[in-house]
Design an enzyme around this catalytic site. Structure first.
Site, PDB file in Angstrom:
ATOM      1  N   SER A   1     -24.218 -47.561  17.892  1.00  0.00           N
ATOM      2  CA  SER A   1     -23.066 -48.215  17.246  1.00  0.00           C
ATOM      3  C   SER A   1     -21.814 -47.487  17.715  1.00  0.00           C
ATOM      4  O   SER A   1     -21.599 -46.328  17.346  1.00  0.00           O
ATOM      5  CB  SER A   1     -23.162 -48.103  15.729  1.00  0.00           C
ATOM      6  OG  SER A   1     -24.397 -48.558  15.271  1.00  0.00           O
TER       7      SER A   1
ATOM      8  N   LYS B   1     -21.510 -55.303  14.336  1.00  0.00           N
ATOM      9  CA  LYS B   1     -22.059 -54.121  13.658  1.00  0.00           C
ATOM     10  C   LYS B   1     -21.016 -53.487  12.726  1.00  0.00           C
ATOM     11  O   LYS B   1     -21.335 -53.013  11.641  1.00  0.00           O
ATOM     12  CB  LYS B   1     -22.540 -53.106  14.710  1.00  0.00           C
ATOM     13  CG  LYS B   1     -22.997 -51.770  14.158  1.00  0.00           C
ATOM     14  CD  LYS B   1     -24.284 -51.851  13.346  1.00  0.00           C
ATOM     15  CE  LYS B   1     -24.633 -50.477  12.770  1.00  0.00           C
ATOM     16  NZ  LYS B   1     -25.831 -50.485  11.953  1.00  0.00           N
TER      17      LYS B   1
ATOM     18  N   LYS C   1     -18.192 -42.254  10.844  1.00  0.00           N
ATOM     19  CA  LYS C   1     -17.907 -42.644  12.235  1.00  0.00           C
ATOM     20  C   LYS C   1     -17.738 -44.157  12.348  1.00  0.00           C
ATOM     21  O   LYS C   1     -16.784 -44.653  12.939  1.00  0.00           O
ATOM     22  CB  LYS C   1     -19.060 -42.123  13.100  1.00  0.00           C
ATOM     23  CG  LYS C   1     -19.087 -42.540  14.540  1.00  0.00           C
ATOM     24  CD  LYS C   1     -19.942 -43.743  14.853  1.00  0.00           C
ATOM     25  CE  LYS C   1     -21.411 -43.594  14.553  1.00  0.00           C
ATOM     26  NZ  LYS C   1     -22.227 -44.748  15.003  1.00  0.00           N
TER      27      LYS C   1
END
Ligand code: NAD
Length: 295
Positions: free
Chosen positions: A95, A170, A238
């Site tokens: 990701s 995502k 993140k």
């Protein structure tokens, strides 16, 4: 088809093992030699660099923490592109920032190498069972060549658009998951401190409109005080940082995501960055001075 696999962490290890089980010859690399040894014991060929992996295979899968790791493993010295032949395919399942997926893909194209960005959802349990949801960005004809082996790692493989679209999807997924966990935490702490058994609350609501995959995955964990990752808070930070940066670039404010980001930052300051993201509940428990466990 001979496949390379780079990044054998919580997710990469079971995904690679599923490819081995399905009979694909696999060449693996990770900067952590212990993980490489474990996969070699399971039947994979060990490589000593990303370049060596690329020299030996037709497709390279990467499953790395974030954008800088993917850039370094693919574009860096001893990286995938140094060993790649024209016609090779990179499937980055990490990701990362959608813009970085586009950047890496453009560099790969200069060497005649195709790329898909194909991040996943489902976490470690679904990685182990080979039933991940895979969100793909890239060319349809490239995906067609990869569908069979992607199907050994996931049950849903959806082409979301051009390169980068997998990671945009995502990011949307990660916003929904983070906000769901925060909502669940806020609600369970309220219920528990108001005197209702939180396990009963979970059982009573899971079949109704508030029920969700997130609730079913995370409520049993938090009710047992189990914060073993799974998906670490630091990785979710993140993803939310990537979501906020991407959103601001295209002119979309993310007010709720920003709040959950600050909750996660507070947990990180308190030494909880390595906890599973279900650990968000600890923030609410501190605010309310009440723990759901044993309530
Ligand atoms: P992890 O930290 O457990 O694993 C990452 C692996 O990459 C480690 O083994 C590390 O040694 C290796 N690595 C780092 N830099 C490298 C390099 N330059 N070359 C080779 N190996 C390198 O992370 P994870 O939980 O497996 O997550 C991987 C990706 O999948 C992340 O982008 C994460 O956001 C995403 N993801 C994770 C989950 C989850 O539940 N853990 C779920 C969906 C998606």
């Amino acid at each position: 088809m001979k496949i390379g696999f780079i990044g054998l962490g919580i997710m990469g290890k079971p995904m690679a093992k599923n490819l081995l089980k399905a009979g694909y010859p696999l060449v693996v690399y990770d900067i952590n030699p212990v993980s490489v040894k474990e996969l070699a014991a399971a039947g994979a060929e060990a490589a000593s660099s990303a370049k060596e992996v690329a020299q030996k295979v037709e497709v390279v899968i990467t499953m790395l923490p974030n954008s800088p790791h993917v850039k370094s493993a693919v574009l860096g010295p001893n990286g995938v592109l140094e060993g790649a032949k024209p016609g090779m395919i990179i499937v980055d399942m990490s990701s990362i920032m959608p813009l970085v997926a586009k950047e890496v893909s453009a560099k790969a194209a200069e060497k005649g190498v195709e790329m898909l960005d194909a991040p996943v959802s489902g976490g470690e349990p679904k990685a182990i069972d080979g039933i991940l949801s895979i969100m793909v960005g890239g060319k349809k004809e490239v995906l067609e060549k990869c569908k069979e082996f992607l199907g050994k790692m996931g049950t849903s493989v959806v082409l979301c658009g051009d390169i980068g679209a997998g990671n945009v999807t995502k990011l949307a997924n990660q916003i929904i998951v983070a906000l769901n966990i925060a909502a669940m935490s806020e609600a369970l702490v309220l219920g528990a401190k108001a005197g209702v058994n939180p396990e009963t609350i979970y059982k009573a609501i899971r079949g109704g409109l508030a029920g969700s995959t997130v609730l079913d995955a995370k409520a049993p964990m938090v009710l047992n005080g189990n914060f073993k990752p799974g998906f670490r808070i630091e990785l979710h930070i993140k993803d939310l940082a990537n979501a906020i940066e991407t959103a601001h670039e295209v002119g979309v404010p993310l007010p709720l995501t920003s709040q959950v980001m600050e909750i996660m930052q507070a947990l990180k300051v308190n030494g909880k960055a390595g906890d599973d993201h279900g650990g968000i509940i600890q923030y609410y428990e501190t605010l309310a001075k009440h723990e759901v466990r044993g309530s």
